[in-house]
Design a protein around this motif. Sequence first.
Motif, PDB file in Angstrom:
ATOM      1  N   PRO A   1     -57.675 -36.990   7.919  1.00  0.00           N
ATOM      2  CA  PRO A   1     -58.380 -37.815   8.897  1.00  0.00           C
ATOM      3  C   PRO A   1     -59.169 -38.909   8.208  1.00  0.00           C
ATOM      4  N   ALA A   2     -59.505 -39.967   8.963  1.00  0.00           N
ATOM      5  CA  ALA A   2     -60.336 -41.027   8.424  1.00  0.00           C
ATOM      6  C   ALA A   2     -61.682 -40.444   8.044  1.00  0.00           C
ATOM      7  N   SER A   3     -62.154 -40.833   6.853  1.00  0.00           N
ATOM      8  CA  SER A   3     -63.434 -40.288   6.417  1.00  0.00           C
ATOM      9  C   SER A   3     -64.574 -40.962   7.143  1.00  0.00           C
ATOM     10  N   SER A   4     -65.600 -40.216   7.417  1.00  0.00           N
ATOM     11  CA  SER A   4     -66.781 -40.744   8.082  1.00  0.00           C
ATOM     12  C   SER A   4     -67.993 -40.035   7.517  1.00  0.00           C
ATOM     13  N   SER A   5     -69.089 -40.728   7.423  1.00  0.00           N
ATOM     14  CA  SER A   5     -70.270 -40.164   6.779  1.00  0.00           C
ATOM     15  C   SER A   5     -71.204 -39.495   7.778  1.00  0.00           C
ATOM     16  N   GLU A   6     -70.672 -38.739   8.707  1.00  0.00           N
ATOM     17  CA  GLU A   6     -71.498 -38.060   9.704  1.00  0.00           C
ATOM     18  C   GLU A   6     -71.600 -36.578   9.384  1.00  0.00           C
ATOM     19  N   PRO A   7     -72.722 -36.103   8.827  1.00  0.00           N
ATOM     20  CA  PRO A   7     -72.866 -34.681   8.547  1.00  0.00           C
ATOM     21  C   PRO A   7     -73.176 -33.887   9.807  1.00  0.00           C
ATOM     22  N   PHE A   8     -72.936 -32.574   9.727  1.00  0.00           N
ATOM     23  CA  PHE A   8     -73.267 -31.702  10.855  1.00  0.00           C
ATOM     24  C   PHE A   8     -74.784 -31.643  10.980  1.00  0.00           C
ATOM     25  N   GLN A   9     -75.294 -31.687  12.195  1.00  0.00           N
ATOM     26  CA  GLN A   9     -76.734 -31.719  12.438  1.00  0.00           C
ATOM     27  C   GLN A   9     -77.299 -30.299  12.465  1.00  0.00           C
ATOM     28  N   TRP A  10     -77.615 -29.760  11.281  1.00  0.00           N
ATOM     29  CA  TRP A  10     -78.175 -28.415  11.175  1.00  0.00           C
ATOM     30  C   TRP A  10     -79.570 -28.333  11.774  1.00  0.00           C
ATOM     31  N   SER A  11     -80.261 -29.476  11.847  1.00  0.00           N
ATOM     32  CA  SER A  11     -81.628 -29.449  12.373  1.00  0.00           C
ATOM     33  C   SER A  11     -81.658 -28.946  13.817  1.00  0.00           C
ATOM     34  N   ILE A  12     -80.618 -29.213  14.590  1.00  0.00           N
ATOM     35  CA  ILE A  12     -80.580 -28.753  15.979  1.00  0.00           C
ATOM     36  C   ILE A  12     -80.421 -27.236  16.029  1.00  0.00           C
ATOM     37  N   VAL A  13     -79.594 -26.681  15.138  1.00  0.00           N
ATOM     38  CA  VAL A  13     -79.415 -25.227  15.093  1.00  0.00           C
ATOM     39  C   VAL A  13     -80.733 -24.558  14.713  1.00  0.00           C
ATOM     40  N   ILE A  14     -81.429 -25.123  13.713  1.00  0.00           N
ATOM     41  CA  ILE A  14     -82.716 -24.563  13.287  1.00  0.00           C
ATOM     42  C   ILE A  14     -83.722 -24.641  14.428  1.00  0.00           C
ATOM     43  N   PHE A  15     -83.750 -25.780  15.116  1.00  0.00           N
ATOM     44  CA  PHE A  15     -84.683 -25.955  16.238  1.00  0.00           C
ATOM     45  C   PHE A  15     -84.423 -24.917  17.330  1.00  0.00           C
ATOM     46  N   LEU A  16     -83.158 -24.729  17.704  1.00  0.00           N
ATOM     47  CA  LEU A  16     -82.840 -23.773  18.767  1.00  0.00           C
ATOM     48  C   LEU A  16     -83.221 -22.350  18.363  1.00  0.00           C
ATOM     49  N   GLY A  17     -82.987 -21.995  17.099  1.00  0.00           N
ATOM     50  CA  GLY A  17     -83.363 -20.668  16.620  1.00  0.00           C
ATOM     51  C   GLY A  17     -84.869 -20.462  16.676  1.00  0.00           C
ATOM     52  N   THR A  18     -85.625 -21.513  16.275  1.00  0.00           N
ATOM     53  CA  THR A  18     -87.082 -21.431  16.325  1.00  0.00           C
ATOM     54  C   THR A  18     -87.585 -21.302  17.761  1.00  0.00           C
ATOM     55  N   ALA A  19     -87.009 -22.086  18.673  1.00  0.00           N
ATOM     56  CA  ALA A  19     -87.430 -22.038  20.076  1.00  0.00           C
ATOM     57  C   ALA A  19     -87.181 -20.657  20.673  1.00  0.00           C
ATOM     58  N   VAL A  20     -86.022 -20.064  20.383  1.00  0.00           N
ATOM     59  CA  VAL A  20     -85.727 -18.721  20.898  1.00  0.00           C
ATOM     60  C   VAL A  20     -86.714 -17.714  20.317  1.00  0.00           C
ATOM     61  N   GLY A  21     -87.025 -17.847  19.024  1.00  0.00           N
ATOM     62  CA  GLY A  21     -87.983 -16.941  18.386  1.00  0.00           C
ATOM     63  C   GLY A  21     -89.362 -17.024  19.029  1.00  0.00           C
ATOM     64  N   ILE A  22     -89.823 -18.256  19.329  1.00  0.00           N
ATOM     65  CA  ILE A  22     -91.129 -18.442  19.985  1.00  0.00           C
ATOM     66  C   ILE A  22     -91.139 -17.775  21.354  1.00  0.00           C
ATOM     67  N   LEU A  23     -90.072 -17.979  22.118  1.00  0.00           N
ATOM     68  CA  LEU A  23     -90.014 -17.382  23.453  1.00  0.00           C
ATOM     69  C   LEU A  23     -90.009 -15.853  23.400  1.00  0.00           C
ATOM     70  N   VAL A  24     -89.319 -15.267  22.407  1.00  0.00           N
ATOM     71  CA  VAL A  24     -89.286 -13.815  22.273  1.00  0.00           C
ATOM     72  C   VAL A  24     -90.681 -13.282  21.948  1.00  0.00           C
ATOM     73  N   VAL A  25     -91.375 -13.954  21.008  1.00  0.00           N
ATOM     74  CA  VAL A  25     -92.724 -13.516  20.633  1.00  0.00           C
ATOM     75  C   VAL A  25     -93.672 -13.622  21.823  1.00  0.00           C
ATOM     76  N   LEU A  26     -93.610 -14.718  22.562  1.00  0.00           N
ATOM     77  CA  LEU A  26     -94.467 -14.872  23.741  1.00  0.00           C
ATOM     78  C   LEU A  26     -94.171 -13.805  24.789  1.00  0.00           C
ATOM     79  N   GLY A  27     -92.924 -13.489  24.978  1.00  0.00           N
ATOM     80  CA  GLY A  27     -92.549 -12.452  25.938  1.00  0.00           C
ATOM     81  C   GLY A  27     -93.086 -11.088  25.535  1.00  0.00           C
ATOM     82  N   LEU A  28     -93.002 -10.759  24.227  1.00  0.00           N
ATOM     83  CA  LEU A  28     -93.524  -9.475  23.748  1.00  0.00           C
ATOM     84  C   LEU A  28     -95.043  -9.416  23.885  1.00  0.00           C
ATOM     85  N   MET A  29     -95.716 -10.540  23.605  1.00  0.00           N
ATOM     86  CA  MET A  29     -97.174 -10.585  23.749  1.00  0.00           C
ATOM     87  C   MET A  29     -97.573 -10.368  25.212  1.00  0.00           C
TER      88      MET A  29
END
Length: 197
Positions: free
Chosen positions: A154-182
């Motif tokens: 395929p034609a090369s393109s300099s677009e890396p996978f956006q890992w920051s979104i995966v990290i953000f979603l994991g953090t958001a789920v973790g916050i919601l779980v902690v708040l629910g347990l509290m």
Amino acid sequence: MRPIRQFLSALLGAAVLAAALLGALAPASAHDAAESTSPTSGATVAAPPEIVSVTFNKSPLALGSQILVKDDAGTNWADGAVEIVDNVAAQKLRPGAPAGLYTVAWRVASSDGHPIEGSFTFTATVGAPGSTAAAAVPTMGTAQPGMTPAPQQPASSSEPFQWSIVIFLGTAVGILVVLGLMARSRLKPGSGNNTES
């Protein structure tokens, strides 16, 4: 009632924080990407084409666009400015281009204003009309005029996978779980929050 209000306040704060982070990360993942090229990356064509092009998933901006079409000797055969129509960036070639390997290096501004770039190659078996280079003789396995083999890569393109979104979603789920347990521990009977006078 006070624990419920604290929980709702914390939940609202987490939702606002999550929305703000998602809004900050969304533009970073919205860069355009190259979908295809003409000629196809790695293709063998009968002669250098009159135009090369890159097709994107969104319409790029014309500002600062550049497409270089260089032969083996490093000569740039691009002629004039890049033309952008809808989501296709095209570059005309000067007449008389020789046979051989060509490298096309492109750079455009994506629809969100960020620059993106990439490159691809193709091979011309004979020179364009008016070329001073000797014409190559087609051999067994050489593509015939009007036929293009399947792309090798395929034609090369300099677009890396956006890992920051995966990290953000994991953090958001973790916050919601902690708040629910509290909240669950505060709402249990006998937790000391309900005192009788």
